[in-house]
Design a protein around this motif. Sequence first.
Motif, PDB file in Angstrom:
ATOM      1  N   VAL A 179     -14.334  -9.403  -6.723  1.00 33.71           N
ATOM      2  CA  VAL A 179     -14.865 -10.887  -7.033  1.00 33.71           C
ATOM      3  C   VAL A 179     -14.479 -11.835  -5.646  1.00 33.71           C
ATOM      4  CG1 VAL A 179     -14.644 -13.070  -8.518  1.00 33.71           C
ATOM      5  CG2 VAL A 179     -14.486 -10.786  -9.411  1.00 33.71           C
ATOM      6  N   GLN A 180     -13.440 -11.768  -5.435  1.00 30.94           N
ATOM      7  CA  GLN A 180     -12.970 -12.448  -4.143  1.00 30.94           C
ATOM      8  C   GLN A 180     -13.609 -12.335  -2.792  1.00 30.94           C
ATOM      9  OE1 GLN A 180     -10.900 -10.687  -5.964  1.00 30.94           O
ATOM     10  NE2 GLN A 180      -8.974 -11.724  -6.529  1.00 30.94           N
ATOM     11  N   PRO A 181     -14.458 -13.053  -2.231  1.00 32.49           N
ATOM     12  CA  PRO A 181     -15.256 -12.538  -0.938  1.00 32.49           C
ATOM     13  C   PRO A 181     -14.311 -11.807   0.036  1.00 32.49           C
ATOM     14  CG  PRO A 181     -15.404 -14.918  -1.841  1.00 32.49           C
ATOM     15  CD  PRO A 181     -14.517 -14.321  -2.436  1.00 32.49           C
ATOM     16  N   GLY A 182     -14.964 -10.878   0.717  1.00 35.61           N
ATOM     17  CA  GLY A 182     -14.442 -10.212   1.644  1.00 35.61           C
ATOM     18  C   GLY A 182     -13.245  -9.138   1.193  1.00 35.61           C
ATOM     19  N   ARG A 183     -13.274  -8.991   0.179  1.00 38.77           N
ATOM     20  CA  ARG A 183     -12.066  -8.110  -0.399  1.00 38.77           C
ATOM     21  C   ARG A 183     -12.761  -6.860  -1.186  1.00 38.77           C
ATOM     22  NH1 ARG A 183      -7.043 -11.809  -2.520  1.00 38.77           N
ATOM     23  NH2 ARG A 183      -6.008  -9.967  -1.693  1.00 38.77           N
ATOM     24  N   ARG A 184     -12.004  -5.986  -1.312  1.00 35.13           N
ATOM     25  CA  ARG A 184     -12.285  -4.554  -2.174  1.00 35.13           C
ATOM     26  C   ARG A 184     -11.236  -4.330  -2.929  1.00 35.13           C
ATOM     27  NH1 ARG A 184     -16.702  -1.710  -1.566  1.00 35.13           N
ATOM     28  NH2 ARG A 184     -15.763   0.422  -1.560  1.00 35.13           N
ATOM     29  N   ILE A 185     -11.613  -3.659  -4.161  1.00 37.12           N
ATOM     30  CA  ILE A 185     -10.537  -3.414  -5.319  1.00 37.12           C
ATOM     31  C   ILE A 185     -10.398  -1.905  -5.724  1.00 37.12           C
ATOM     32  CG2 ILE A 185     -12.244  -4.305  -7.138  1.00 37.12           C
ATOM     33  CD1 ILE A 185      -9.648  -5.523  -8.375  1.00 37.12           C
ATOM     34  N   LEU A 186      -9.492  -1.457  -6.249  1.00 30.16           N
ATOM     35  CA  LEU A 186      -9.487  -0.069  -6.723  1.00 30.16           C
ATOM     36  C   LEU A 186      -8.618  -0.191  -8.005  1.00 30.16           C
ATOM     37  CD1 LEU A 186      -9.734   2.971  -6.281  1.00 30.16           C
ATOM     38  CD2 LEU A 186      -7.736   2.945  -4.954  1.00 30.16           C
ATOM     39  N   THR A 187      -9.246   0.044  -9.188  1.00 30.51           N
ATOM     40  CA  THR A 187      -8.642   0.146 -10.332  1.00 30.51           C
ATOM     41  C   THR A 187      -7.619   1.527 -10.655  1.00 30.51           C
ATOM     42  OG1 THR A 187     -10.116  -1.721 -10.911  1.00 30.51           O
ATOM     43  CG2 THR A 187      -8.823  -0.373 -12.784  1.00 30.51           C
ATOM     44  N   VAL A 188      -6.495   1.412 -11.278  1.00 29.06           N
ATOM     45  CA  VAL A 188      -5.679   2.702 -11.509  1.00 29.06           C
ATOM     46  C   VAL A 188      -6.291   2.842 -12.929  1.00 29.06           C
ATOM     47  CG1 VAL A 188      -3.470   3.547 -12.234  1.00 29.06           C
ATOM     48  CG2 VAL A 188      -3.807   1.799 -10.065  1.00 29.06           C
ATOM     49  N   ARG A 189      -6.337   4.137 -13.449  1.00 29.66           N
ATOM     50  CA  ARG A 189      -6.828   4.613 -14.670  1.00 29.66           C
ATOM     51  C   ARG A 189      -5.614   4.835 -15.612  1.00 29.66           C
ATOM     52  NH1 ARG A 189     -11.988   6.793 -14.170  1.00 29.66           N
ATOM     53  NH2 ARG A 189     -12.700   7.696 -12.240  1.00 29.66           N
ATOM     54  N   ARG A 190      -5.922   4.729 -16.943  1.00 32.70           N
ATOM     55  CA  ARG A 190      -5.038   4.730 -17.959  1.00 32.70           C
ATOM     56  C   ARG A 190      -4.378   6.131 -17.838  1.00 32.70           C
ATOM     57  NH1 ARG A 190      -7.849   2.717 -23.394  1.00 32.70           N
ATOM     58  NH2 ARG A 190      -8.016   0.077 -22.766  1.00 32.70           N
ATOM     59  N   GLU A 191      -4.813   7.135 -17.402  1.00 31.24           N
ATOM     60  CA  GLU A 191      -4.265   8.381 -17.291  1.00 31.24           C
ATOM     61  C   GLU A 191      -3.330   8.585 -16.022  1.00 31.24           C
ATOM     62  OE1 GLU A 191      -8.397   8.757 -18.962  1.00 31.24           O
ATOM     63  OE2 GLU A 191      -7.633   7.613 -17.285  1.00 31.24           O
ATOM     64  N   ALA A 192      -2.986   7.538 -15.318  1.00 23.61           N
ATOM     65  CA  ALA A 192      -2.107   7.332 -14.363  1.00 23.61           C
ATOM     66  C   ALA A 192      -0.898   7.118 -15.128  1.00 23.61           C
ATOM     67  CB  ALA A 192      -2.297   6.642 -13.368  1.00 23.61           C
ATOM     68  N   GLY A 193      -0.836   6.615 -16.247  1.00 22.39           N
ATOM     69  CA  GLY A 193       0.566   6.381 -16.996  1.00 22.39           C
ATOM     70  C   GLY A 193       1.411   5.255 -17.090  1.00 22.39           C
ATOM     71  N   LEU A 194       0.474   4.343 -16.044  1.00 20.07           N
ATOM     72  CA  LEU A 194       1.157   2.949 -15.916  1.00 20.07           C
ATOM     73  C   LEU A 194       1.257   2.266 -17.279  1.00 20.07           C
ATOM     74  CD1 LEU A 194       0.358   1.426 -12.316  1.00 20.07           C
ATOM     75  CD2 LEU A 194       2.403   2.688 -13.140  1.00 20.07           C
ATOM     76  N   PRO A 195       2.329   1.499 -17.521  1.00 16.72           N
ATOM     77  CA  PRO A 195       2.453   0.516 -18.921  1.00 16.72           C
ATOM     78  C   PRO A 195       1.613  -0.474 -18.736  1.00 16.72           C
ATOM     79  CG  PRO A 195       4.260   0.290 -17.488  1.00 16.72           C
ATOM     80  CD  PRO A 195       3.590   1.171 -16.615  1.00 16.72           C
ATOM     81  N   VAL A 196       0.930  -0.989 -17.747  1.00 17.38           N
ATOM     82  CA  VAL A 196       0.128  -2.125 -17.646  1.00 17.38           C
ATOM     83  C   VAL A 196      -0.996  -1.952 -16.967  1.00 17.38           C
ATOM     84  CG1 VAL A 196       2.231  -3.898 -17.891  1.00 17.38           C
ATOM     85  CG2 VAL A 196       1.236  -2.953 -15.539  1.00 17.38           C
ATOM     86  N   PRO A 197      -2.172  -2.570 -17.118  1.00 17.29           N
ATOM     87  CA  PRO A 197      -3.387  -2.560 -16.220  1.00 17.29           C
ATOM     88  C   PRO A 197      -2.983  -2.923 -14.765  1.00 17.29           C
ATOM     89  CG  PRO A 197      -3.789  -3.725 -18.071  1.00 17.29           C
ATOM     90  CD  PRO A 197      -2.280  -3.685 -17.958  1.00 17.29           C
ATOM     91  N   PHE A 198      -3.333  -2.144 -13.923  1.00 19.58           N
ATOM     92  CA  PHE A 198      -3.045  -2.095 -12.279  1.00 19.58           C
ATOM     93  C   PHE A 198      -4.240  -2.109 -11.774  1.00 19.58           C
ATOM     94  CE2 PHE A 198      -0.590  -1.487  -8.409  1.00 19.58           C
ATOM     95  CZ  PHE A 198       0.380  -2.205  -8.400  1.00 19.58           C
ATOM     96  N   ALA A 199      -4.156  -2.730 -10.322  1.00 17.92           N
ATOM     97  CA  ALA A 199      -5.390  -2.393  -9.361  1.00 17.92           C
ATOM     98  C   ALA A 199      -4.605  -2.801  -8.191  1.00 17.92           C
ATOM     99  CB  ALA A 199      -6.481  -3.369  -9.869  1.00 17.92           C
ATOM    100  N   PHE A 200      -5.361  -2.045  -6.996  1.00 23.16           N
ATOM    101  CA  PHE A 200      -4.955  -2.357  -5.743  1.00 23.16           C
ATOM    102  C   PHE A 200      -6.261  -3.252  -4.918  1.00 23.16           C
ATOM    103  CE2 PHE A 200      -2.963   1.779  -6.663  1.00 23.16           C
ATOM    104  CZ  PHE A 200      -1.690   1.596  -6.171  1.00 23.16           C
ATOM    105  N   LEU A 201      -5.828  -4.008  -4.111  1.00 20.64           N
ATOM    106  CA  LEU A 201      -6.759  -5.267  -3.522  1.00 20.64           C
ATOM    107  C   LEU A 201      -6.464  -4.969  -1.884  1.00 20.64           C
ATOM    108  CD1 LEU A 201      -8.983  -7.116  -4.559  1.00 20.64           C
ATOM    109  CD2 LEU A 201      -7.013  -8.972  -4.464  1.00 20.64           C
ATOM    110  N   THR A 202      -7.552  -5.175  -1.257  1.00 21.67           N
ATOM    111  CA  THR A 202      -7.453  -5.320   0.124  1.00 21.67           C
ATOM    112  C   THR A 202      -6.912  -6.975   0.458  1.00 21.67           C
ATOM    113  OG1 THR A 202      -9.711  -5.629   0.526  1.00 21.67           O
ATOM    114  CG2 THR A 202      -9.081  -3.456   0.867  1.00 21.67           C
ATOM    115  N   PRO A 203      -6.440  -6.794   1.648  1.00 19.63           N
ATOM    116  CA  PRO A 203      -6.022  -8.282   1.976  1.00 19.63           C
ATOM    117  C   PRO A 203      -7.021  -9.389   2.018  1.00 19.63           C
ATOM    118  CG  PRO A 203      -5.150  -6.831   3.534  1.00 19.63           C
ATOM    119  CD  PRO A 203      -6.124  -5.772   2.590  1.00 19.63           C
ATOM    120  N   ASP A 204      -6.613 -10.603   1.614  1.00 16.80           N
ATOM    121  CA  ASP A 204      -7.656 -11.736   1.682  1.00 16.80           C
ATOM    122  C   ASP A 204      -7.830 -12.015   3.387  1.00 16.80           C
ATOM    123  OD1 ASP A 204      -8.684 -14.347   1.883  1.00 16.80           O
ATOM    124  OD2 ASP A 204      -7.522 -15.079   0.087  1.00 16.80           O
TER     125      ASP A 204
END
Length: 208
Positions: A179-204
């Motif tokens: 959503v943030q201009p100029g950035r890309r995002i990668l979402t972690v799947r539930r199958e990864a086993g983290l206890p919370v929703p988590f994502a990776f984002l490129t720098p602003d």
Amino acid sequence: MIGLRALRVAGTTAPWTALGFSVRPEPLVPGLDIGTTSLDLEPAAAGIIGWTLVGEGPAQLDGLRTTWIDDPGPLRATLHPNGATRLDHVVVMTPSLQRTTGALGDAGLELRRTRDAGTPDRPLQQGFYRLGEVILEVVGDVPPEGPARFWGLVAVVPDVDALAGQLGPRLVGTPKDAVQPGRRILTVRREAGLPVPFAFLTPDPRRG
């Protein structure tokens, strides 16, 4: 300025290691450090349990369990194989944005801006705060009724497309424009086993 120092999070170190994070060696408290924020893990709990803020204030911020400390100085720099440099933001959900932002304001947190989000059928609004190098994003009005609650985390990495290839489709989804201009995002799947929703984002590009 009030800053974020630590988050108490459910779970064990294994899912974080699988996602390319360096965890603390024994006998230190299980967890990991990302930039200026410590993630302390507790196996017997669920989700994000609470946070530690630099400053002083009440033990509950509209239901968010809060510990306050004096500025303890910098954390030891940690290099993560996935390239993570810091937390970008922490997401909180609330059934009443007005109530939650009021509680945060009473504790000294400054609301920087708000943004309309959602759809015509499900309107939402986001409020944004600065907690040191980390952004607090409060989303409302989201059921169920009750106190505000921690929801998810986003970390900054230099290249989500490269990281997706490194981690593989079992752990993460497909990179896309954020959503943030100029950035890309990668979402972690539930199958990864983290206890919370988590994502990776490129720098602003405005901040790095």
